[in-house]
Design a protein around this motif. Structure first.
Motif, short mmCIF file in Angstrom:
data_model
loop_
_atom_site.label_atom_id
_atom_site.label_comp_id
_atom_site.label_asym_id
_atom_site.label_seq_id
_atom_site.Cartn_x
_atom_site.Cartn_y
_atom_site.Cartn_z
N GLY A 289 0.76 -1.22 -0.01
CA GLY A 289 0.07 -0.06 -0.06
C GLY A 289 0.80 1.26 -0.09
O GLY A 289 1.96 1.36 -0.58
N SER A 290 0.32 2.31 0.65
CA SER A 290 1.23 3.47 0.75
C SER A 290 2.28 3.45 1.55
O SER A 290 2.18 2.72 2.64
CB SER A 290 -0.04 4.62 1.42
N PRO A 291 3.58 4.15 1.26
CA PRO A 291 4.59 4.02 2.22
C PRO A 291 4.26 4.60 3.59
O PRO A 291 5.01 4.22 4.36
CB PRO A 291 5.61 5.09 1.31
N ASP A 292 3.25 5.54 3.62
CA ASP A 292 2.99 5.91 4.86
C ASP A 292 2.23 5.00 6.03
O ASP A 292 2.27 5.18 7.20
CB ASP A 292 1.72 7.11 4.74
N ASP A 293 2.14 3.67 5.57
CA ASP A 293 1.64 2.62 6.11
C ASP A 293 2.62 1.61 6.45
O ASP A 293 2.10 0.43 7.13
CB ASP A 293 0.54 1.66 5.48
N LEU A 294 3.82 1.74 6.21
CA LEU A 294 4.69 0.72 6.50
C LEU A 294 4.93 0.63 7.96
O LEU A 294 5.15 1.59 8.78
CB LEU A 294 6.24 1.18 5.71
N LEU A 295 4.91 -0.69 8.52
CA LEU A 295 4.98 -0.84 9.89
C LEU A 295 6.27 -0.38 10.60
O LEU A 295 6.30 0.32 11.66
CB LEU A 295 5.04 -2.29 10.24
N PHE A 296 7.50 -0.44 9.92
CA PHE A 296 8.80 -0.01 10.46
C PHE A 296 8.89 1.78 10.44
O PHE A 296 9.51 2.26 11.29
CB PHE A 296 9.96 -0.32 9.72
N ARG A 297 7.89 2.16 9.52
CA ARG A 297 7.65 3.71 9.70
C ARG A 297 7.20 4.12 10.98
O ARG A 297 7.58 5.02 11.77
CB ARG A 297 6.90 4.42 8.76
N HIS A 298 6.07 3.30 11.39
CA HIS A 298 5.48 3.36 12.92
C HIS A 298 6.49 3.14 13.94
O HIS A 298 6.52 3.91 14.91
CB HIS A 298 4.21 2.43 12.92
N ILE A 299 7.48 2.21 13.79
CA ILE A 299 8.46 1.73 14.91
C ILE A 299 9.28 2.71 14.97
O ILE A 299 9.94 2.99 16.03
CB ILE A 299 8.94 0.17 14.54
N LEU B 146 10.93 0.87 0.17
CA LEU B 146 11.47 0.32 1.06
C LEU B 146 12.81 1.20 1.59
O LEU B 146 13.38 1.30 2.88
CB LEU B 146 12.42 -0.90 1.10
N SER B 147 13.27 2.55 0.50
CA SER B 147 13.97 3.18 0.78
C SER B 147 13.70 4.26 2.11
O SER B 147 14.52 4.80 2.77
CB SER B 147 14.33 4.15 -0.38
N TYR B 148 12.32 4.40 2.26
CA TYR B 148 11.81 5.47 3.45
C TYR B 148 12.28 4.69 4.71
O TYR B 148 12.43 5.39 5.59
CB TYR B 148 10.51 5.27 3.37
N ILE B 149 12.23 3.40 4.76
CA ILE B 149 12.71 2.65 6.08
C ILE B 149 14.05 2.25 6.02
O ILE B 149 14.27 1.42 6.89
CB ILE B 149 11.58 1.74 6.28
N ASP B 150 15.06 2.56 5.18
CA ASP B 150 16.40 2.00 5.05
C ASP B 150 17.06 3.11 5.82
O ASP B 150 17.22 4.28 5.89
CB ASP B 150 16.60 2.14 3.70
#
Length: 318
Positions: A144-154, A248-252
């Protein structure tokens, strides 16, 4: 010791996937969401207590409504602001026993250890279920949206905890350090990047870095197995590979490294078969702050002799 890339090359290696063009805007938007959350902090006195420190279960609300659990230890009879150290644990694990953390209270520091949402501790994963989920977190939200990546939240949980710690009346906001191993090392980098007031950071063989390099090396260790599994099940011809690596680059964490202002003490085992050393160098080489890297030539993703003593001396600077 068989290196997956010559050491001389690793010392110059800059990673295989650049950050998305809107990377900074992405994290600005994410931090704005975090700042808008009412943390609803709750302290509960823990069953475990000592004669020189008080132990608490601390809970706060993170982004998307998850309740995050933290082990909190503070010295008794506090008369002034004191330093604080925040710990993040490895992938799928939790913060370990109280007794292991008393070293910080013994030297007059407060200690905070965060359970990552949906893993083996007491923090929630609100992505459709309440409770833990443990694994598959790199690919959670990838469709889905990069805003919903779980590691973003972590990552935001880590930053929010640092904000909570630095706001406490009994903590010196300019004397806070962070550390962790593997996933904890990644969160150490993310926390210091998103909360640049962090003073000291000690990441150990950090996870969550240079995902494309990991897939090129065909790493099948449990930590990164979900990446290969994702392609096998959802994109067997790799037609969406470019799009997936951009997300994935957003949470790299290599892409967050340049934002870190804390002094760094990093450790890497050159025989690491879980988090390839080259991916760790991709992070280290992008750090633009005062930094030191301790190399263990004959060690992998395991206990590193003498490192805890090095950490003790490092955090003495607080």
């Amino acid at each position: 010791m068989l290196l997956e890339m010559p050491l001389a090359e690793m010392k110059k290696y800059q990673g295989s996937t650049p950050a998305a063009e809107d990377f900074n805007a992405y994290w600005k938007r994410a931090l704005k969401e975090m700042q808008a959350v009412s943390a609803e902090i709750e302290l509960k006195r823990a069953d475990f207590q000592t004669n020189f420190a008080e132990c608490f279960d601390l809970y706060f609300t993170g982004v998307r409504g998850a309740r995050i659990h933290v082990k909190y230890i503070r010295p008794k009879n506090i008369k002034s602001e004191q330093p604080a150290v925040i710990e993040f644990h490895g992938y799928g694990c939790k913060i370990e026993d109280w007794a292991d953390k008393l070293i910080f209270a013994a030297r007059g520091y407060s200690y905070f250890g965060m359970d990552c949402r949906g893993q083996a501790g007491y923090s929630e994963d609100t992505g459709g279920v309440i409770g833990n989920t443990r694994n598959g977190h790199i690919i959670r939200g990838l469709a889905g949206s990069p805003d919903d990546l779980l590691f973003r939240h972590i990552f935001l949980d880590a930053a929010q905890l640092a904000k909570i710690v630095m706001a406490r009346e009994d903590v010196a906001a300019d004397r806070v350090g962070v550390y962790g191993y593997s996933q904890g090392g990644a969160l150490t980098i993310a926390c210091a990047a998103l909360q640049p007031a962090i003073k000291l950071a000690a990441p150990v063989y950090p996870f969550l870095a240079d995902y494309k390099r990991v897939t090129q090396l065909d790493i099948e260790a449990s930590a990164y197995a979900e990446l290969k599994d994702y392609f096998r099940k959802f994109d067997p011809l790799h037609k969406k590979q470019l799009e997936l690596f951009q997300k994935l680059s957003y949470i790299d964490i290599q892409n967050l490294a340049a934002r870190v202002k804390a002094q760094i003490l990093m450790a890497t085992g050159l025989s690491d078969q879980v988090c390839p050393p080259s991916t760790q160098f991709a992070v280290y080489n992008k750090l633009k702050t005062n930094k030191e890297l301790i190399l263990y030539p004959d060690f992998g993703h395991e206990d590193l002799p003498g490192l805890r003593d090095s950490h003790y001396k490092f955090f003495a600077q607080l």
